[in-house]
Design a protein around this motif. Structure first.
Motif, PDB file in Angstrom:
ATOM      1  N   THR A   1      35.442  40.990  36.404  1.00 53.84           N
ATOM      2  CA  THR A   1      34.778  40.640  37.657  1.00 53.84           C
ATOM      3  C   THR A   1      35.774  39.997  38.612  1.00 53.84           C
ATOM      4  OG1 THR A   1      32.676  40.281  36.505  1.00 53.84           O
ATOM      5  CG2 THR A   1      32.905  39.331  38.714  1.00 53.84           C
ATOM      6  N   ASP A   2      36.013  40.667  39.735  1.00 53.10           N
ATOM      7  CA  ASP A   2      36.925  40.147  40.755  1.00 53.10           C
ATOM      8  C   ASP A   2      36.206  39.273  41.772  1.00 53.10           C
ATOM      9  OD1 ASP A   2      39.394  41.516  39.967  1.00 53.10           O
ATOM     10  OD2 ASP A   2      38.369  43.347  40.590  1.00 53.10           O
TER      11      ASP A   2
ATOM     12  N   LEU B   1      37.319  45.300  50.212  1.00 53.99           N
ATOM     13  CA  LEU B   1      37.281  44.542  48.966  1.00 53.99           C
ATOM     14  C   LEU B   1      36.385  45.227  47.938  1.00 53.99           C
ATOM     15  CD1 LEU B   1      38.002  41.714  47.599  1.00 53.99           C
ATOM     16  CD2 LEU B   1      35.741  40.998  48.402  1.00 53.99           C
ATOM     17  N   ALA B   2      35.220  45.719  48.384  1.00 55.64           N
ATOM     18  CA  ALA B   2      34.276  46.354  47.473  1.00 55.64           C
ATOM     19  C   ALA B   2      34.839  47.620  46.850  1.00 55.64           C
ATOM     20  CB  ALA B   2      32.972  46.667  48.204  1.00 55.64           C
TER      21      ALA B   2
ATOM     22  N   LYS C   1      41.534  34.611  43.591  1.00 55.14           N
ATOM     23  CA  LYS C   1      42.693  34.700  44.480  1.00 55.14           C
ATOM     24  C   LYS C   1      43.688  35.729  43.959  1.00 55.14           C
ATOM     25  CE  LYS C   1      46.375  32.382  46.903  1.00 55.14           C
ATOM     26  NZ  LYS C   1      47.194  31.178  47.176  1.00 55.14           N
ATOM     27  N   ASN C   2      43.851  35.802  42.651  1.00 56.32           N
ATOM     28  CA  ASN C   2      44.795  36.743  42.072  1.00 56.32           C
ATOM     29  C   ASN C   2      44.437  38.191  42.408  1.00 56.32           C
ATOM     30  OD1 ASN C   2      47.051  37.435  40.195  1.00 56.32           O
ATOM     31  ND2 ASN C   2      45.381  38.359  39.020  1.00 56.32           N
ATOM     32  N   SER C   3      43.138  38.477  42.527  1.00 55.58           N
ATOM     33  CA  SER C   3      42.700  39.831  42.880  1.00 55.58           C
ATOM     34  C   SER C   3      43.124  40.182  44.299  1.00 55.58           C
ATOM     35  CB  SER C   3      41.181  39.954  42.747  1.00 55.58           C
ATOM     36  OG  SER C   3      40.773  39.718  41.408  1.00 55.58           O
ATOM     37  N   LEU C   4      43.024  39.221  45.215  1.00 53.11           N
ATOM     38  CA  LEU C   4      43.459  39.449  46.591  1.00 53.11           C
ATOM     39  C   LEU C   4      44.961  39.692  46.641  1.00 53.11           C
ATOM     40  CD1 LEU C   4      41.452  36.729  48.559  1.00 53.11           C
ATOM     41  CD2 LEU C   4      40.845  39.121  48.166  1.00 53.11           C
TER      42      LEU C   4
ATOM     43  N   LYS D   1      45.867  43.217  44.948  1.00 54.93           N
ATOM     44  CA  LYS D   1      45.467  44.352  45.794  1.00 54.93           C
ATOM     45  C   LYS D   1      46.008  44.245  47.216  1.00 54.93           C
ATOM     46  CE  LYS D   1      42.904  46.108  42.513  1.00 54.93           C
ATOM     47  NZ  LYS D   1      43.268  47.389  41.842  1.00 54.93           N
ATOM     48  N   LYS D   2      46.709  43.153  47.504  1.00 55.01           N
ATOM     49  CA  LYS D   2      47.277  42.921  48.834  1.00 55.01           C
ATOM     50  C   LYS D   2      46.208  43.014  49.927  1.00 55.01           C
ATOM     51  CE  LYS D   2      51.850  44.568  47.448  1.00 55.01           C
ATOM     52  NZ  LYS D   2      52.961  45.517  47.697  1.00 55.01           N
TER      53      LYS D   2
END
Length: 311
Positions: A112-113, A204-205, A178-181, A184-185
């Motif tokens: 889950t991001d 994002l979705a 935050k790591n997901s952002l 994925k830049k």
């Protein structure tokens, strides 16, 4: 959880204290990051006072101390955030005590991001209520119609699911790793002064795994008042159509760099094309519309109303 709450601040001296206090009351909030965006009122001084009251409150401005918009302010906030999770809050909105209840369970799943919830609406002025009812008039509980996760969230936001997914959820109700952002830049499109939040959420979705949390009760409240920019734009007016074109064009340019499902790519293109045509007038508009319909008649089912007399 260690949550960094990012609040862009512009012309919000009357509201920002309540926003900050609503975040600080929650034990999972690790820090509140205020990004002051050259406000014309006394908001900067209020921010300095909030910093003095609680060490969790941190204040930043853009390097040139100028006004760069909410998207750029949120991007700066993301860069400065040191928490494991990112949450957003507008300066004229506030969190409710159940804001991160669903997150505590759903983020136990490492895939889950992000988690999104429902928010409510509060009318802070009568004029704000009048403008909201005239120009927006969506449900006071801004939510989705059913629980969803993964790719169904992305398709639902585009209106491509068999069941109507529902209203757009907002940044106030979103929490993301935050790591997901970073991986994925993902950042806000700073060229968009409006709808940069919707643009970000759709991207994002698609690129992250989102899950719905509490969707039947509000976890935050959005405040409607005289200075809400979004409520002053009349639907299908030239200004509205221009804003919509910029939004869909941003998504279109992004979509061309990815391998989207065919119907999703087509939907984004047709929305962009429809609002692009809306800027034309007279014969050139008629010819352009006929050519577009001949190429793909589904353009007539877009959000743009070709019959609007001022388009």
């Amino acid at each position: 959880m260690k949550i960094s709450v990012i609040i862009p601040v512009y012309n919000a001296e009357k509201y920002v204290s309540k926003a900050v206090e609503s975040a600080l009351q929650l034990s999972d909030v690790y820090e509140v990051i205020l990004v002051e965006d050259q406000s014309p009122d006394n908001a900067l001084q209020v921010c300095h006072e909030l910093v003095q009251k609680d060490e969790r409150v941190k204040l930043f401005q853009h390097p040139d101390l100028g006004n760069h918009g909410a998207g750029a302010s949120r991007n700066l906030g993301i860069e400065k955030a040191t928490g494991e999770f990112i949450a957003f809050l507008d300066a004229d909105d506030y969190f409710l005590p159940n804001r991160f209840t669903a997150e505590k369970e759903l983020f136990k799943d490492p895939k889950t991001d992000g988690v999104f919830n429902a928010i409510g609406t509060e009318y802070l002025t009568e004029k704000g209520k009048e403008e909201f009812m005239t120009n927006i008039n969506d449900d006071e509980l801004l939510t989705v119609n059913y629980a969803a996760e993964g790719n169904e969230v992305f398709r639902g936001l585009l209106g491509l699911t068999p069941r109507v997914f529902g209203s757009f959820f907002t940044l106030d109700a979103l929490t993301v790793r935050k790591n997901s952002l970073e991986t994925k830049k993902l950042r806000f499109n700073e060229a968009l002064r409006l709808h940069q939040d919707s643009d970000f959420i759709i991207k994002l979705a698609h690129q992250c795994y989102l899950k719905s949390g509490i969707i039947d009760l509000p976890v935050a409240m959005r405040g409607m008042h005289d200075d809400n920019r979004i409520t002053k734009i009349i639907k299908y007016s030239p200004q509205y159509n221009q804003r919509q074109f910029l939004f869909w064009n941003s998504l279109y340019e992004w979509s061309t760099t990815l391998s989207l499902e065919k119907d999703a790519a087509q939907h984004i293109y047709l929305q962009k094309k429809a609002f692009e045509l809306s800027k034309k007038k007279g014969v050139s508009k008629t010819i352009g519309l006929l050519a577009a319909v001949f190429k793909n008649p589904y353009i007539l089912k877009t959000k743009y109303r070709f019959t609007y007399s001022h388009a």
